[in-house]
Scaffold this active site. Structure first.
Site, mmCIF file in Angstrom:
data_model
loop_
_atom_site.group_PDB
_atom_site.id
_atom_site.type_symbol
_atom_site.label_atom_id
_atom_site.label_comp_id
_atom_site.label_asym_id
_atom_site.label_seq_id
_atom_site.Cartn_x
_atom_site.Cartn_y
_atom_site.Cartn_z
ATOM 1 N N GLU A 41 -2.923 5.893 -8.391
ATOM 2 C CA GLU A 41 -3.961 6.701 -7.657
ATOM 3 C C GLU A 41 -3.865 7.861 -8.570
ATOM 4 O OE1 GLU A 41 -3.876 7.223 -3.355
ATOM 5 O OE2 GLU A 41 -4.596 9.443 -3.583
ATOM 6 N N ASP A 61 1.018 -1.116 -0.061
ATOM 7 C CA ASP A 61 0.016 0.062 0.104
ATOM 8 C C ASP A 61 0.927 1.298 0.006
ATOM 9 O OD1 ASP A 61 -2.342 1.383 0.277
ATOM 10 O OD2 ASP A 61 -2.397 1.349 2.566
ATOM 11 N N ASP A 120 2.004 5.291 -5.555
ATOM 12 C CA ASP A 120 1.254 6.345 -4.984
ATOM 13 C C ASP A 120 1.864 7.549 -5.959
ATOM 14 O OD1 ASP A 120 0.030 8.587 -4.239
ATOM 15 O OD2 ASP A 120 0.316 8.100 -2.136
ATOM 16 N N GLY A 147 -9.242 5.219 2.801
ATOM 17 C CA GLY A 147 -9.940 6.013 3.799
ATOM 18 C C GLY A 147 -11.280 5.332 4.008
ATOM 19 N N GLY A 148 -11.408 4.014 3.840
ATOM 20 C CA GLY A 148 -12.915 3.479 3.718
ATOM 21 C C GLY A 148 -13.441 3.653 5.226
HETATM 22 ZN ZN LIG Z 1 -4.397 5.345 1.211
#
Ligand SMILES: [Zn+2]
Length: 276
Positions: free
Chosen positions: A134, A82, A104, A203-204
């Site tokens: 992203e 991640d 990212d 950010g779920g």
């Molecule tokens: Zn993230």
């Protein structure tokens, strides 16, 4: 052995109209609880190692831990990096046995984000694993502010980067604690109109549960990253375990007492995303 790539599980989620939990791991006890939760729910799970996890434990160790857990259950398990920020970091994750790399590049200008992400996606695909990118910027609670994903940028990013999944910024914010961040559904639909690759919400934890459930089943969002609400469950359970027996000092005993509550919290999180 149920090790899977991100593409494997997201394709299945798209077809069956649900979303997969990208559960933020910080150590052996929580990742094991998440694998057990997925097994109990009969759902795939994405175990993910973000920057703070990697700061604590080296990538080669994490890769081995994720793969060991994948071997121990019968549901698909993705070993996911991640927020990888460099090619080197992504290559190390690949060499460590990860089956999915998130690069990212969201702080970079669009063309640079596409170019660098494309390089990682190509490396991942050559090795038979997946890549997430992203577009737009997902901000942080009490930190950097978000920059919403523009649909035309998303279309260009999806077309030119070659990623298997695309994280978007549509009102979601990292590290929110109270399900307070409703998502902008008009923006989600505008993005869906111009691209057909699986979408990811970072950010779920901040997303209201009813909206999370509805979008998991009724949009192309196939992955919700969930960290904060599980870390909060861990903290609460840990405090209770320590308070229950002030004489207790053994790490394994303490953390074993925490695990059932963590499994329960992870099962609930996966269930909000699962199929009808
Ligand atoms: Zn993230």
């Amino acid at each position: 052995m149920t090790l899977a790539t991100l593409k494997d599980v997201l394709d299945q989620a798209l077809t069956r109209h649900f979303a997969v939990g990208g559960l933020v791991c910080l150590g052996w006890e929580d990742m094991r609880a998440y694998a057990l939760a997925a097994e109990a729910e009969g759902l795939p799970v994405i175990l993910q190692a973000g920057p703070s996890c990697r700061k604590h434990t080296p990538l080669p160790v994490l890769g081995k831990m994720f793969r060991t857990l994948a071997e121990s259950v019968s549901v698909p398990v993705v070993a996911h990096l991640d927020h990888g920020y460099t090619l080197e970091e992504c290559r190390e994750a690949l060499d460590s046995g990860f089956t999915s790399l998130m690069f990212d590049g969201s702080r970079l200008p669009l063309a640079e984000n596409i170019a660098q992400t494309a390089q990682i996606a190509e490396m991942a695909h050559r090795a038979g694993i997946s890549c997430e990118g992203e577009i737009g910027f997902v901000g942080y609670s009490d930190g950097e502010t978000s920059e919403g994903t523009e649909p035309e940028d998303a279309a260009a990013f999806a077309r030119d980067s070659g990623v298997d999944a695309m994280a978007i910024s549509v009102g979601n914010v990292h590290l929110q604690q109270n399900h307070e961040g409703g998502l902008d559904e008009a923006r989600i639909r505008a993005i869906e109109a111009v691209t057909d690759i699986p979408l990811v919400i970072h950010g779920g934890s901040g997303v209201p549960l009813a909206q999370r459930r509805a979008l998991a089943r009724g949009s192309r969002i196939c992955k919700f990253n969930i960290g904060t609400e599980l870390r909060m469950a861990f903290g609460t359970a840990l405090r209770a375990a320590l308070a229950q027996d002030p004489e207790r000092f053994d790490r394994v005993q303490i953390l074993s007492a925490v695990e059932p509550q963590l499994v329960t919290a992870a099962r609930a999180a996966l269930r909000t995303l699962g199929p009808e």
